[in-house]
Write an enzyme that holds these catalytic residues in place. Structure first.
Site, short mmCIF file in Angstrom:
data_model
loop_
_atom_site.label_atom_id
_atom_site.label_comp_id
_atom_site.label_asym_id
_atom_site.label_seq_id
_atom_site.Cartn_x
_atom_site.Cartn_y
_atom_site.Cartn_z
N ASP A 140 4.05 -1.29 11.31
CA ASP A 140 3.60 0.04 10.95
C ASP A 140 3.02 0.67 12.21
O ASP A 140 2.28 0.01 12.95
CB ASP A 140 2.54 -0.01 9.85
N ASP B 85 0.80 -1.24 0.00
CA ASP B 85 0.00 0.00 0.00
C ASP B 85 0.83 1.28 0.00
O ASP B 85 0.33 2.35 -0.31
CB ASP B 85 -0.95 0.01 1.22
N HIS B 86 2.10 1.19 0.35
CA HIS B 86 2.93 2.41 0.47
C HIS B 86 3.63 2.77 -0.84
O HIS B 86 3.46 3.85 -1.38
CB HIS B 86 3.99 2.24 1.56
N ARG C 176 9.37 2.67 11.10
CA ARG C 176 10.38 2.22 10.13
C ARG C 176 11.70 1.87 10.80
O ARG C 176 12.34 2.71 11.41
CB ARG C 176 10.55 3.25 9.01
N SER D 161 6.84 7.15 12.90
CA SER D 161 6.74 5.86 12.21
C SER D 161 7.54 4.75 12.86
O SER D 161 8.44 4.99 13.66
CB SER D 161 7.22 6.07 10.77
N ARG E 232 -0.53 12.76 10.30
CA ARG E 232 0.77 13.37 10.58
C ARG E 232 0.97 14.60 9.71
O ARG E 232 0.72 14.54 8.51
CB ARG E 232 1.91 12.38 10.31
C1 MIC Z 1 4.06 6.35 8.27
O1 MIC Z 1 2.88 6.66 8.38
O2 MIC Z 1 5.00 7.08 8.61
C2 MIC Z 1 4.39 4.98 7.69
C3 MIC Z 1 5.01 5.21 6.38
O3 MIC Z 1 3.23 4.24 7.51
C4 MIC Z 1 5.33 4.29 8.67
C5 MIC Z 1 5.87 3.01 8.18
C6 MIC Z 1 7.02 3.19 7.22
O4 MIC Z 1 7.84 4.06 7.40
O5 MIC Z 1 7.08 2.38 6.30
C7 MIC Z 1 4.71 4.03 10.04
O6 MIC Z 1 3.83 4.73 10.44
O7 MIC Z 1 5.18 3.13 10.76
FE1 SF4 Z 2 -0.06 4.76 5.12
FE2 SF4 Z 2 1.28 5.47 7.34
FE3 SF4 Z 2 -0.23 7.24 6.00
FE4 SF4 Z 2 -1.40 5.30 7.32
S1 SF4 Z 2 -0.18 6.94 8.19
S2 SF4 Z 2 -1.91 5.99 5.26
S3 SF4 Z 2 0.02 3.61 7.03
S4 SF4 Z 2 1.62 6.24 5.26
#
Ligand code: MIC
Ligand code: SF4
Length: 644
Positions: free
Chosen positions: A119, A64-65, A536, A534, A379
């Site tokens: 995630d 999905d990313h 990550r 996140s 965010r």
């Molecule tokens: C995000 O919302 O920052 C992400 C991208 O979903 C991350 C995961 C990632 O960095 O792949 C998260 O929230 O953990």
């Molecule tokens: Fe995707 Fe992270 Fe955004 Fe949720 S917050 S939509 S998991 S990138």
């Protein structure tokens, strides 16, 4: 004394430790989820453990990313994930099937169960009454291998909701109010447990919104009771059989209490550049807006799409506004197509995107320079949208829709529109044809590894002595988006650590990666809540690749601290804030006999060779975590134990 729902679920899954706040506990994990941006590493690490098939009740691998296939890289990742899932007994959710948290909520979340996801917004499924926790990919890989998940037993905060939401109010107002009170660091080490008549009055998907964005407080997770509404939602999904009731005892005691009267909530907005910078929409009425984005795992349910469509119906998006809508899942998309919601959006002039994270993680739709973007996301960290000088505001779907029409931030209650009557169907459009089940016998499955899948390098054990420069000193609330940026330029390298390391701290200090390599590594100095955001693990692994040996901070966010330990970087906390102030970027630091000092007690001595001083830091780690560090990381330790 009665039990909280949190303690009931933890108790039923407890493998080690006891439920005393702060004590390390191990819990059994029933379900896991991974997504493509963290999943490639998680599966490479799972493969390194040599286990033939996942041992969970259910594991799902979502894509999905990284959906922009501008060249072979993301497509190679998808192929790796598709085949590795088939090999190890994991369900594969194809690109286009939707955002992991939305799809998991619809199709798999189960009251009373545990879910670990790579995630940070995994807590979304807490809206269904399960304990759903975000973690680094390696921790999720271990859970897939059937090993417990270890965490410091959180405090439980009881959030009592009373009253009912006023017209045009939604679950988003509730979580923005919680963030206003708790802030982005107030939830660290805590689980937010909702209860009371106000909680019962919320739709189940609004509970999902609240649990989702609880992550922004730093909380381990959030949980709602599983009640008749939960049962009805699961029936709507054609899986009432997955329902069971779950609630705290009526005399449950909590470590802390918060009370919120929903009837008093006004439309709220989180202002740049932090999710806890909350104002009333009415305070900013009239703010000129360039972009409106509806979607993300926070607000992309069918309820949210109907709320937006009800306001857009028969109207046009303002000429100066570019509006995007991202249905959270293929299921939501199908329902919108069938019931006319999609037509309403298209006719109003919205740009309808495929079901994915999209603009939320900077995969397209960056706002214009100095632009104002109003989003239903979770965010608004600076630069995350892809435009460093853009201002991102976070709101409810109702506020987003009213704003898109007006061209300026608008309280949906002031539009003169009649109260929304959301008529949701009795049955969801259940069509799981984008979920690929793994074969029972996977002997014949070949794992596809394109050139973008770069195997992980072995990591050395912890050195006896750490010496190096404080390569970077940063302030409070540094996010993992600062440490390891995402977005369309960087995300395609998530399976290539040498390459992605070049981007570490890019937005803070463009020369950082080069300087770190030239210095042969070093240390980082951080303020409060270092590593929020996140999950990550690249924010641990890539600095480790650059030779970072330790991070000295005033305090850490939970997931990032665990990721640092997992990749052999020592997280240390200043005992005295004055030492943080005195330490300057460029100072040479040394820590003698690191492992011995860690094992001996909570205090570790650090020498400042430049200033010829010595100061103490605390390590706040359990014996298990110290052994992980000593081995040079968790994967090393697991392999050593397997060999023994
Ligand atoms: C995000 O919302 O920052 C992400 C991208 O979903 C991350 C995961 C990632 O960095 O792949 C998260 O929230 O953990
Ligand atoms: Fe995707 Fe992270 Fe955004 Fe949720 S917050 S939509 S998991 S990138």
């Amino acid at each position: 004394m009665g039990k909280s729902l949190t303690h009931k679920i933890l108790n039923a899954h407890l493998v080690s430790g006891s439920l005393k706040a702060g004590e390390e506990i191990g819990i059994k994990i029933d379900q896991t989820l991974t997504q493509d941006a963290t999943g490639t590493l998680a599966f490479l690490q799972f493969e390194a453990m040599g286990i033939p098939r996942v041992k969970t009740e259910l594991s799902v691998s979502y894509v999905d990313h990284n959906m922009l296939q501008t060249d072979f890289k993301n497509a190679d990742d998808h192929e790796y994930l598709r085949t590795v899932a088939a090999k190890y007994g994991v369900i594969y959710s194809k690109p286009g099937n939707g955002i992991c948290h939305q799809v998991h909520f619809e199709r798999f979340g189960k009251p009373g169960k545990t879910l670990l996801g790579s995630d940070s917004h995994t807590p979304t499924s807490g809206g269904l009454g399960m304990l759903a926790i975000g973690a680094g990919g390696l921790d999720v890989a271990l859970a897939m291998a059937g090993l417990p998940f270890y965490l410091a037993c959180p405090k439980v905060v009881g959030i009592e909701l009373t009253g009912t939401l006023p017209e045009f109010g939604s679950g988003k107002e509730v979580i923005l109010e919680v963030l206003r009170r708790v802030t982005v660091k107030g939830g660290v080490g805590k689980i937010l447990e909702y209860y009371g008549p106000g909680a019962a009055s919320l739709s189940v998907t609004e509970r999902g919104t609240i649990a989702n964005m609880g992550a922004e407080s730093g909380a381990t997770t959030s949980v709602f009771p599983s009640d008749e509404a939960t049962r009805a939602y699961l029936r709507f999904q054609g899986r009432e059989g997955d329902w069971s009731a779950g609630a705290a005892d009526t005399d449950a005691e909590y470590d802390e209490y918060i009370a919120i009267n929903l009837s008093e909530l006004e439309p709220l907005v989180s202002c740049p550049h932090s999710p806890d910078n909350i104002k009333k929409v009415s305070e900013l009425n009239g703010l000129k807006v360039h972009q409106v984005c509806v979607g993300s795992c926070t607000n992309s349910s069918i309820r949210d799409m109907h709320a937006v469509a009800a306001i857009l119906k028969g109207k046009s998006v303002h000429p100066d506004v570019s509006m995007t809508v991202t249905p959270g899942s293929k299921q939501v998309f199908e329902m919108m197509a069938a019931d006319g919601t999609l037509m309403t959006m298209i006719a109003a002039g919205a740009r309808v995107l495929e079901s994915a994270c999209g603009p939320c993680i900077g995969m397209g739709q960056a706002p214009p320079s100095k632009g104002v973007s109003v989003r239903t996301f979770n965010r608004n960290f600076q630069g995350r949208s892809g435009t460093k000088d853009a201002d991102v505001y976070l709101v409810s779907p109702e506020t987003a829709a009213a704003t898109a029409i007006a061209g300026e931030l608008t309280n949906p209650r002031l539009t003169g529109a009649k109260s929304l009557e959301l008529s949701l169907p009795d049955r969801a459009a259940v069509n799981d044809n984008a979920l690929v089940m793994p074969p029972m016998d996977s002997a014949a499955v070949e794992i596809s590894r394109g050139p973008n899948i770069v195997p992980l390098e072995d990591r050395p054990p912890l050195a006896t002595r750490i010496e190096g420069q404080a390569l970077l000193k940063v302030g409070d609330n540094i996010t993992t988006d600062h440490i390891m940026p995402a977005g369309a330029r960087v995300l395609p390298f998530r399976s290539n650590i040498p390459k992605i390391s070049e981007f570490v701290f890019e937005a803070v200090d463009a020369g950082f990666a080069k300087r770190a390599v030239e210095a042969g590594g070093g240390l980082i100095v951080g303020g409060r809540n270092y590593g929020q955001g996140s999950s990550r693990e690249h924010a641990g692994l890539a600095p480790a690749y650059l030779g970072i040996k330790a991070v000295l901070a005033v305090s850490f966010a939970r997931i990032h601290k665990a990721n640092l330990i997992n990749f052999g970087i020592v997280p240390l906390v200043f005992k005295d804030a004055a030492d943080y102030t005195a330490l300057m970027q460029g100072d040479d630091l040394a820590i003698e006999f690191v492992a011995d000092q860690l094992r001996r007690g909570p205090e570790v001595k650090v020498k400042n060779l430049t200033r010829e001083t010595e100061f103490s830091v605390l390590h706040e780690m359990t014996p298990r975590q110290i052994e992980i560090l000593a081995a040079g990381g968790l994967l090393n330790l697991v392999k050593q134990r397997q060999a023994a």
